[in-house]
Design an enzyme around this catalytic site. Sequence first.
Site, PDB file in Angstrom:
ATOM      1  N   LYS A   1      -4.723 -49.491  15.615  1.00 16.67           N
ATOM      2  CA  LYS A   1      -3.721 -49.424  14.561  1.00 16.67           C
ATOM      3  C   LYS A   1      -2.882 -48.173  14.832  1.00 16.67           C
ATOM      4  O   LYS A   1      -3.270 -47.057  14.485  1.00 16.67           O
ATOM      5  CB  LYS A   1      -4.406 -49.375  13.192  1.00 16.67           C
ATOM      6  CG  LYS A   1      -3.471 -49.659  12.006  1.00 16.67           C
ATOM      7  CD  LYS A   1      -2.524 -48.529  11.760  1.00 16.67           C
ATOM      8  CE  LYS A   1      -1.529 -48.764  10.678  1.00 16.67           C
ATOM      9  NZ  LYS A   1      -0.649 -47.550  10.532  1.00 16.67           N
TER      10      LYS A   1
ATOM     11  N   GLU B   1     -10.442 -36.563  14.655  1.00 15.12           N
ATOM     12  CA  GLU B   1      -9.683 -35.402  15.114  1.00 15.12           C
ATOM     13  C   GLU B   1      -8.598 -35.159  14.083  1.00 15.12           C
ATOM     14  O   GLU B   1      -7.634 -35.912  13.985  1.00 15.12           O
ATOM     15  CB  GLU B   1      -9.071 -35.636  16.499  1.00 15.12           C
ATOM     16  CG  GLU B   1      -8.470 -34.381  17.081  1.00 15.12           C
ATOM     17  CD  GLU B   1      -7.198 -34.629  17.861  1.00 15.12           C
ATOM     18  OE1 GLU B   1      -6.245 -33.827  17.683  1.00 15.12           O
ATOM     19  OE2 GLU B   1      -7.131 -35.594  18.612  1.00 15.12           O
TER      20      GLU B   1
ATOM     21  N   CYS C   1      -1.648 -30.554  16.728  1.00 15.50           N
ATOM     22  CA  CYS C   1      -2.697 -29.927  15.927  1.00 15.50           C
ATOM     23  C   CYS C   1      -3.311 -28.722  16.614  1.00 15.50           C
ATOM     24  O   CYS C   1      -3.938 -27.884  15.961  1.00 15.50           O
ATOM     25  CB  CYS C   1      -3.769 -30.950  15.578  1.00 15.50           C
ATOM     26  SG  CYS C   1      -4.417 -31.828  17.008  1.00 15.50           S
TER      27      CYS C   1
ATOM     28  N   GLU D   1      -1.472 -26.609   7.053  1.00 12.99           N
ATOM     29  CA  GLU D   1      -0.870 -27.096   8.291  1.00 12.99           C
ATOM     30  C   GLU D   1       0.554 -27.573   8.022  1.00 12.99           C
ATOM     31  O   GLU D   1       0.767 -28.480   7.209  1.00 12.99           O
ATOM     32  CB  GLU D   1      -1.701 -28.230   8.886  1.00 12.99           C
ATOM     33  CG  GLU D   1      -1.186 -28.704  10.237  1.00 12.99           C
ATOM     34  CD  GLU D   1      -2.046 -29.803  10.836  1.00 12.99           C
ATOM     35  OE1 GLU D   1      -2.239 -29.792  12.064  1.00 12.99           O
ATOM     36  OE2 GLU D   1      -2.527 -30.680  10.084  1.00 12.99           O
TER      37      GLU D   1
END
Length: 486
Positions: free
Chosen positions: A183, A258, A292, A391
């Site tokens: 996906k 992750e 990231c 973040e």
Amino acid sequence: MTTPQRLFIGGEWTEPDDGHYEVINPATEDVVGLAPEASRAQVYAAAAAAREAFPAWSRTRPEQRAAILDRAADLMQRDFAANAALARAESGATTGTARSMQVAIGAARFRRYARGALEPVEEAIPPQINEAGPMGRAGIFGALAVRQPVGVVTCITSYNNPWANPAGKVAPALAMGNTVVVKPAPQDPLSVYRMAEVLAEAGVPAGVVNVVTGSGPVAGEAAVDSPDVDMVSFTGSTAVGQRIAEVCGRGMKRQLMELGGKGAALVLDDADLDAAVAGIGTTFSFYSGQICTAPTRVLVQRGVHGALIERLTAYAGHLPVGDPAAKGTVVGPVISAAHRDRIESYVELGRKEGARVVAGGERPAGHDRGFYVAPTLLADCTNDMRVVREEIFGPVVVVVPFDDEEEGIALANDSDYGLIDYVWSGDVARAFGVARRLRAGGVGVNTIGRNMEAPFGGFKRSGVGRDVGSYALHAYSELQAIVWPG
């Protein structure tokens, strides 16, 4: 007019139940293509197809799986230019990034896991002498630890790398004998359908690889909660990862997560500042900070604080921002208008929190179309600011000063995240000593480079599990113990 993309379910290209949505070029705002909207029933059908294909695929000889993965890598290279052009158009990556970091790494990962399919899956356990007792007669018992495929794996991939990230999931999962439902991120899924075409041409049997998409949450939710799915491998935000983990927990599904990062870059007073700036500066440039692992949270010892700010400001100011297809562009757009607005709101929040904008902070001039954000540096930050703790996922770097090594380590560890941190110091022994005390899944010492056989994953809210290299093969397998009397 672009031919609308179809779903790939059970080896068949299938019309979506719920129509199509537009995939937008982040640099031009033009339509790249039309991606299919899968219904919940179609996602369940994809998982059922993967379940049906699993017994035969899991029993294929490793050499056969290796040959198919190798052929897939060859075919990705055959169409390299077209694949890179598509990746650039739908992700907004620069030409160099699309070629070297997306398509090339995607093909390399299939090549790596072609070899990985041949790695031993049995490990001998030393014999054990058992005395007679309730469990049976005395004897010497041998044992094997055997890696078995998990089953059906849902791979939910990130938008920041539509080739390397899916390849890093699909290739090791297939190498271990699993079947997959992929996906992709809704923003740039067309590259993953190209990957599915390649795998079918390479000889992957029907149902072993399935691809479903949707612009909203329906397809992703169905790909997680389908009763045919045994494991979910997800790359994305911590918030979404937490919701996926809750669903997986109810079904005892295996997870590989992750998630987010807010990489601390500790710059000690004996560091090579030019090297540190070159490493930290990749946050501004490499895929516009949408990564990231970026060293976004710079913790600098006070003695070199001013000098580092000066160098980072100059670095940010000399980065060409513009069309990712143009020669010389270093900073392209971010993925969408919504994400650009989110990044800009964080910069404004930083101003309100008391940070000083020393570079960027405004939308780049001359870009009426496209989702551009100027490389931005925020100084005079403190560790309690949201721009330091959360973040941002864009070309924004925050700088926090510290006095001594102990304070720097404490600041680095005072975070919800723990993916990859960095240490710059002229004393390698000192740097390694600091690295060992950081609560992060990886630490770069005087580098932002990575060893692609080393385990990758996060502490704390940065994820669950490890992949890359042989660790990815382990992640997509279950350990079975086989014991026998000698």
